[in-house]
Design an enzyme around this catalytic site. Structure first.
Site, mmCIF file in Angstrom:
data_model
loop_
_atom_site.group_PDB
_atom_site.id
_atom_site.type_symbol
_atom_site.label_atom_id
_atom_site.label_comp_id
_atom_site.label_asym_id
_atom_site.label_seq_id
_atom_site.Cartn_x
_atom_site.Cartn_y
_atom_site.Cartn_z
ATOM 1 N N HIS A 13 0.870 -1.195 0.000
ATOM 2 C CA HIS A 13 0.000 0.000 0.000
ATOM 3 C C HIS A 13 0.896 1.231 0.000
ATOM 4 O O HIS A 13 1.466 1.596 1.026
ATOM 5 C CB HIS A 13 -0.905 0.019 1.237
ATOM 6 C CG HIS A 13 -1.877 1.156 1.247
ATOM 7 N ND1 HIS A 13 -3.058 1.100 1.951
ATOM 8 C CD2 HIS A 13 -1.877 2.378 0.664
ATOM 9 C CE1 HIS A 13 -3.732 2.226 1.793
ATOM 10 N NE2 HIS A 13 -3.001 3.023 1.015
ATOM 11 N N LEU A 16 2.571 7.267 -4.341
ATOM 12 C CA LEU A 16 3.731 7.887 -4.989
ATOM 13 C C LEU A 16 3.430 9.271 -5.548
ATOM 14 O O LEU A 16 4.349 10.004 -5.905
ATOM 15 C CB LEU A 16 4.240 6.992 -6.123
ATOM 16 C CG LEU A 16 4.954 5.704 -5.709
ATOM 17 C CD1 LEU A 16 5.324 4.889 -6.936
ATOM 18 C CD2 LEU A 16 6.195 6.005 -4.874
ATOM 19 N N ASN A 41 -5.277 7.278 -6.320
ATOM 20 C CA ASN A 41 -6.030 8.504 -6.011
ATOM 21 C C ASN A 41 -5.267 9.765 -6.416
ATOM 22 O O ASN A 41 -4.985 10.650 -5.609
ATOM 23 C CB ASN A 41 -6.428 8.555 -4.530
ATOM 24 C CG ASN A 41 -5.253 8.512 -3.583
ATOM 25 O OD1 ASN A 41 -4.211 7.932 -3.897
ATOM 26 N ND2 ASN A 41 -5.415 9.113 -2.408
ATOM 27 N N LYS A 99 -9.180 -0.475 -6.109
ATOM 28 C CA LYS A 99 -9.244 0.183 -4.805
ATOM 29 C C LYS A 99 -10.623 0.775 -4.560
ATOM 30 O O LYS A 99 -11.137 1.545 -5.373
ATOM 31 C CB LYS A 99 -8.180 1.286 -4.720
ATOM 32 C CG LYS A 99 -8.165 2.095 -3.419
ATOM 33 C CD LYS A 99 -7.824 1.218 -2.211
ATOM 34 C CE LYS A 99 -7.837 2.029 -0.913
ATOM 35 N NZ LYS A 99 -6.569 2.709 -0.645
ATOM 36 N N HIS A 136 -10.445 0.867 1.660
ATOM 37 C CA HIS A 136 -10.270 1.836 2.738
ATOM 38 C C HIS A 136 -11.462 1.629 3.661
ATOM 39 O O HIS A 136 -12.587 1.982 3.316
ATOM 40 C CB HIS A 136 -10.223 3.262 2.195
ATOM 41 C CG HIS A 136 -10.038 4.293 3.265
ATOM 42 N ND1 HIS A 136 -8.867 5.015 3.417
ATOM 43 C CD2 HIS A 136 -10.864 4.716 4.262
ATOM 44 C CE1 HIS A 136 -8.989 5.830 4.453
ATOM 45 N NE2 HIS A 136 -10.193 5.669 4.975
ATOM 46 N N HIS A 174 -4.635 -0.814 5.925
ATOM 47 C CA HIS A 174 -4.276 0.020 7.084
ATOM 48 C C HIS A 174 -5.252 -0.140 8.257
ATOM 49 O O HIS A 174 -5.865 0.821 8.710
ATOM 50 C CB HIS A 174 -4.111 1.492 6.695
ATOM 51 C CG HIS A 174 -5.173 2.082 5.822
ATOM 52 N ND1 HIS A 174 -6.516 1.901 6.035
ATOM 53 C CD2 HIS A 174 -5.066 2.886 4.725
ATOM 54 C CE1 HIS A 174 -7.191 2.550 5.120
ATOM 55 N NE2 HIS A 174 -6.327 3.150 4.304
ATOM 56 N N ASP A 247 1.192 2.646 3.545
ATOM 57 C CA ASP A 247 0.303 3.789 3.289
ATOM 58 C C ASP A 247 1.095 5.093 3.366
ATOM 59 O O ASP A 247 0.562 6.143 3.745
ATOM 60 C CB ASP A 247 -0.879 3.813 4.269
ATOM 61 C CG ASP A 247 -1.954 4.828 3.892
ATOM 62 O OD1 ASP A 247 -2.026 5.205 2.706
ATOM 63 O OD2 ASP A 247 -2.712 5.258 4.786
ATOM 64 N N HIS A 251 2.766 14.734 1.548
ATOM 65 C CA HIS A 251 2.102 16.024 1.339
ATOM 66 C C HIS A 251 3.134 17.123 1.570
ATOM 67 O O HIS A 251 4.003 16.990 2.440
ATOM 68 C CB HIS A 251 0.953 16.239 2.328
ATOM 69 C CG HIS A 251 -0.236 15.365 2.098
ATOM 70 N ND1 HIS A 251 -1.133 15.574 1.082
ATOM 71 C CD2 HIS A 251 -0.685 14.277 2.772
ATOM 72 C CE1 HIS A 251 -2.092 14.653 1.133
ATOM 73 N NE2 HIS A 251 -1.839 13.852 2.144
ATOM 74 N N ALA A 263 -4.563 14.726 5.382
ATOM 75 C CA ALA A 263 -4.320 13.463 6.083
ATOM 76 C C ALA A 263 -3.250 12.669 5.358
ATOM 77 O O ALA A 263 -3.299 12.515 4.144
ATOM 78 C CB ALA A 263 -5.608 12.655 6.160
#
Length: 343
Positions: A13, A16, A41, A99, A136, A174, A247, A251, A263
């Protein structure tokens, strides 16, 4: 024990991103891990096989010289993903999962699924073609407390899904709670789970006591200490359906340290050393290889990596930040140390 050698691990998980962020973070993973399940995403999300192929090419083009890293691509499930796209994905050879983001659950999830009932034919096609669903695991209804989202998801979404589709392989990503651990232990063998560095090392006190620490903020959110302890016990137990998934989610510093911060925890810079630290503290270093290198590959039906990596016990400083475009990236445990390093 001062040195351990493991079959080269995989990250099941990983985020990138793209562009400058991709160029910044990819070397941290590609120099240690053999493969990674790449999250879809982006903006816009990776919803088709053609988009996944193009993203894969951008990742391969950004690899550091000498790296032998395979990105395992995924598709972003929407209310309108057609079964034909699943057929194309299964035949592609490079798309390895789909996903499920409940709409609004996390970063760039606005295009996610609003009602899983709209996806029944698509899920049936996935089960038929052996393409796993990565989930998720949170509900997003306003009346559900953020700390209870995972438990509600198990009862309301995950367990009914697993029962409805008796051949569908599911990765509960996760996991963060004792409830998730308990569910996985009694679930069918076609249900696995990934565990992150931050959920194994930190609880919600680390994020909230003595001031808000935005670089601990992730989704699913950190939980109670008893949940963290249950996760550590699961990860270090040797159970074959618990496996490594960081995960790791980069950011820019400015997007984390704001009035409405993003997040995500960035851990790829020292992911394997962090896991070694966790397993050593639990007296289970002998089980790290299974968790990091064997269980995930076995669950996905892929061969285990044939080469190895070596970890050395040596206190290693962690930078305060990494340059990333016009901003910086603050890593997990910035300015501190990790007890192991890859040699």
């Amino acid at each position: 024990m001062q040195r351990i050698t493991l079959t080269r691990p995989d990250d099941w998980h990983l985020h990138l991103r793209d562009g400058e962020q991709l160029a910044t973070v990819l070397p941290h993973t590609a120099t240690v891990f053999g493969r990674a399940i790449i999250m879809p995403n982006l903006k816009p999300p990776v919803t088709t096989v053609d988009q996944a192929a193009a993203y894969r090419e951008r990742i391969l083009a950004a690899l550091p010289a000498g790296a032998h890293f395979e990105p395992l691509m995924t598709l972003y499930l929407t209310d309108n993903t057609p079964p034909a796209e699943i057929e194309k994905a299964a035949a592609s050879g490079f798309v390895h999962a789909v996903k499920l983001y409940p709409a609004g659950a996390t970063t760039n999830s606005d295009a996610g699924v609003t009602d899983l009932a709209r996806c029944e034919e698509t899920l049936a096609a996935m089960a038929e073609r052996g393409l796993p669903l990565c989930v998720h695991g949170e509900v997003t209804r306003d009346e559900v407390d953020i700390f209870d989202r995972e438990a509600h998801f198990i009862d309301e979404v995950l367990d009914p899904l697993v029962q409805r589709h008796s051949r569908l392989r599911v990765v509960f990503e996760h996991i963060t709670t004792q409830a998730a651990v308990d569910y996985l232990r009694q679930a069918p063998d076609r249900v696995g789970a990934t565990l992150t560095v931050q959920h194994l090392m930190a609880n919600r006190n680390h994020m909230l006591v003595g001031g808000v620490r935005p670089h601990y903020y992730c989704l699913p959110i950190l939980k109670r200490e008893r949940d963290r302890q249950a996760l550590v016990e699961a990860a270090t137990s040797g159970h074959p359906r618990f496996f490594l998934g960081t995960d790791s989610a980069p950011h820019p510093k400015g997007a984390k340290e704001s009035a409405c911060g993003c997040a995500g925890v960035y851990s790829a810079h020292a992911a394997l050393p962090f896991y070694a630290e966790i397993f050593e503290a639990a007296g289970a270093l002998d089980r790290l290889e299974g968790f990091a290198s064997h269980h995930g590959a076995d669950f996905y039906g892929l061969p285990r990596n044939r080469d190895s990596v070596t970890l050395e016990r040596a206190a290693t400083p962690i930078p305060e930040a990494f340059p990333m475009g016009d901003d910086t990236l603050v890593p997990f445990r910035a300015g501190g140390e990790v007890a192991w390093r890859v040699v």
